[in-house]
Motif scaffolding. Structure first.
Motif, PDB file in Angstrom:
ATOM      1  N   VAL A 170     -14.230   7.924  47.348  1.00  0.00           N
ATOM      2  CA  VAL A 170     -15.025   8.081  46.129  1.00  0.00           C
ATOM      3  C   VAL A 170     -14.083   8.356  44.978  1.00  0.00           C
ATOM      4  CG1 VAL A 170     -16.776   9.508  44.990  1.00  0.00           C
ATOM      5  CG2 VAL A 170     -17.034   8.914  47.402  1.00  0.00           C
ATOM      6  N   ARG A 171     -14.302   7.658  43.849  1.00  0.00           N
ATOM      7  CA  ARG A 171     -13.461   7.880  42.673  1.00  0.00           C
ATOM      8  C   ARG A 171     -14.157   8.831  41.714  1.00  0.00           C
ATOM      9  NH1 ARG A 171     -12.879   2.650  39.786  1.00  0.00           N
ATOM     10  NH2 ARG A 171     -15.003   2.470  40.447  1.00  0.00           N
ATOM     11  N   PRO A 172     -13.419   9.682  41.095  1.00  0.00           N
ATOM     12  CA  PRO A 172     -14.030  10.607  40.126  1.00  0.00           C
ATOM     13  C   PRO A 172     -14.425   9.868  38.857  1.00  0.00           C
ATOM     14  CG  PRO A 172     -11.680  11.034  40.349  1.00  0.00           C
ATOM     15  CD  PRO A 172     -12.021   9.952  41.311  1.00  0.00           C
ATOM     16  N   LEU A 173     -15.448  10.370  38.153  1.00  0.00           N
ATOM     17  CA  LEU A 173     -15.898   9.792  36.887  1.00  0.00           C
ATOM     18  C   LEU A 173     -14.834   9.978  35.819  1.00  0.00           C
ATOM     19  CD1 LEU A 173     -19.589  11.100  36.772  1.00  0.00           C
ATOM     20  CD2 LEU A 173     -18.831   8.771  37.206  1.00  0.00           C
ATOM     21  N   GLN A 174     -14.740   9.000  34.908  1.00  0.00           N
ATOM     22  CA  GLN A 174     -13.786   9.076  33.813  1.00  0.00           C
ATOM     23  C   GLN A 174     -14.334   9.929  32.664  1.00  0.00           C
ATOM     24  OE1 GLN A 174     -10.737   7.909  34.116  1.00  0.00           O
ATOM     25  NE2 GLN A 174     -11.275   7.169  36.144  1.00  0.00           N
ATOM     26  N   HIS A 175     -15.673  10.036  32.572  1.00  0.00           N
ATOM     27  CA  HIS A 175     -16.291  10.842  31.509  1.00  0.00           C
ATOM     28  C   HIS A 175     -17.534  11.498  32.084  1.00  0.00           C
ATOM     29  CE1 HIS A 175     -19.417   7.806  31.081  1.00  0.00           C
ATOM     30  NE2 HIS A 175     -18.447   6.901  31.160  1.00  0.00           N
ATOM     31  N   ASN A 176     -18.105  12.402  31.319  1.00  0.00           N
ATOM     32  CA  ASN A 176     -19.267  13.121  31.848  1.00  0.00           C
ATOM     33  C   ASN A 176     -20.555  12.774  31.075  1.00  0.00           C
ATOM     34  OD1 ASN A 176     -18.747  14.346  29.449  1.00  0.00           O
ATOM     35  ND2 ASN A 176     -18.669  16.441  30.255  1.00  0.00           N
ATOM     36  N   ARG A 177     -20.553  11.633  30.373  1.00  0.00           N
ATOM     37  CA  ARG A 177     -21.749  11.226  29.627  1.00  0.00           C
ATOM     38  C   ARG A 177     -22.594  10.266  30.459  1.00  0.00           C
ATOM     39  NH1 ARG A 177     -18.740   8.683  25.446  1.00  0.00           N
ATOM     40  NH2 ARG A 177     -16.956  10.023  25.656  1.00  0.00           N
ATOM     41  N   VAL A 178     -23.912  10.338  30.256  1.00  0.00           N
ATOM     42  CA  VAL A 178     -24.837   9.434  30.929  1.00  0.00           C
ATOM     43  C   VAL A 178     -24.947   8.155  30.093  1.00  0.00           C
ATOM     44  CG1 VAL A 178     -27.240   9.152  31.660  1.00  0.00           C
ATOM     45  CG2 VAL A 178     -26.146  11.371  31.865  1.00  0.00           C
ATOM     46  N   ALA A 179     -24.976   7.022  30.751  1.00  0.00           N
ATOM     47  CA  ALA A 179     -25.098   5.745  30.034  1.00  0.00           C
ATOM     48  C   ALA A 179     -26.442   5.716  29.310  1.00  0.00           C
ATOM     49  CB  ALA A 179     -24.983   4.589  31.009  1.00  0.00           C
ATOM     50  N   ALA A 180     -26.402   5.391  28.031  1.00  0.00           N
ATOM     51  CA  ALA A 180     -27.629   5.345  27.224  1.00  0.00           C
ATOM     52  C   ALA A 180     -28.444   4.110  27.609  1.00  0.00           C
ATOM     53  CB  ALA A 180     -27.264   5.297  25.751  1.00  0.00           C
ATOM     54  N   ARG A 181     -29.750   4.328  27.725  1.00  0.00           N
ATOM     55  CA  ARG A 181     -30.646   3.193  28.000  1.00  0.00           C
ATOM     56  C   ARG A 181     -30.954   2.481  26.698  1.00  0.00           C
ATOM     57  NH1 ARG A 181     -35.683   5.325  31.176  1.00  0.00           N
ATOM     58  NH2 ARG A 181     -36.520   4.298  29.363  1.00  0.00           N
ATOM     59  N   LYS A 182     -31.161   1.187  26.799  1.00  0.00           N
ATOM     60  CA  LYS A 182     -31.533   0.408  25.631  1.00  0.00           C
ATOM     61  C   LYS A 182     -32.924   0.881  25.185  1.00  0.00           C
ATOM     62  CE  LYS A 182     -32.178  -4.251  25.282  1.00  0.00           C
ATOM     63  NZ  LYS A 182     -31.954  -5.628  25.655  1.00  0.00           N
TER      64      LYS A 182
END
Length: 178
Positions: free
Chosen positions: A20-32
């Motif tokens: 498992v790779r760690p996340l590069q950032h801690n933000r959630v992808a914004a939905r359109k």
């Protein structure tokens, strides 16, 4: 929980997370964002209006002010339209040209009685356009309009099609005698 159990859980966890790779950032992808609401009914209404504007009107539906037009209450719209379009062929005709108002009234009354006895559903009355009536306008035309409205056997009437005399004649729909 003993230390051995903790180490055991820690080992299980590490094995489960292998690859498992760690996340590069801690933000959630914004939905359109959803599209704005569309007023569908208004759009349909506007489209229908535009279609009606683009569709040439039926000549039988246009009034110029010279036409005679009268229908008793309750007469179906379809019957009215068919009469205005000349789709009830007149089976009898009365020509009032050259008659005085008194003569025309008597002739009209006799003609309507005879037409009902003869089971004529639609008749044509030629009253003229009043071209020779100087500045008084079409005398017989106005009188015929008035007289026909008074007759119980008359379901409705309208100016004829140009081929049958136009605004100088009228189609009259009669209630059949029983």
């Amino acid at each position: 929980m003993s230390c051995n159990d903790h180490d055991n859980h820690d080992g299980l966890f590490r094995r489960a997370m292998a690859g498992v790779r760690p996340l590069q950032h801690n933000r959630v992808a914004a939905r359109k964002p959803p599209p704005p609401p569309r007023p569908l009914q208004r759009q349909r209404d506007e489209r229908r209006v535009m279609d009606e504007l683009m569709d040439p009107p039926d000549p039988a539906e246009i009034e110029t002010g010279e036409e005679l037009l009268y229908f008793r209450e309750g007469l179906q719209r379809r019957v009215r339209r068919r009469l205005r379009r000349g789709q009830f062929p007149p089976t009898a005709c009365l020509d009032l040209h050259g008659m005085t108002a008194t003569q025309a009234r008597q002739a009209l009354a006799a003609f309507l009685q005879e037409s009902r006895r003869g089971r004529h559903r639609c008749v044509r009355i030629i009253h003229g356009k009043g071209n020779r009536s100087s500045n008084r306008g079409p005398v017989l035309k106005r009188k015929v309009d008035y007289w026909l409205r008074q007759r119980e056997e008359v379901l409705g009437f309208c100016s004829a099609l140009p081929s049958d005399g136009g605004t100088g004649a009228a189609y009259v729909l009669l209630r059949l005698a029983r």
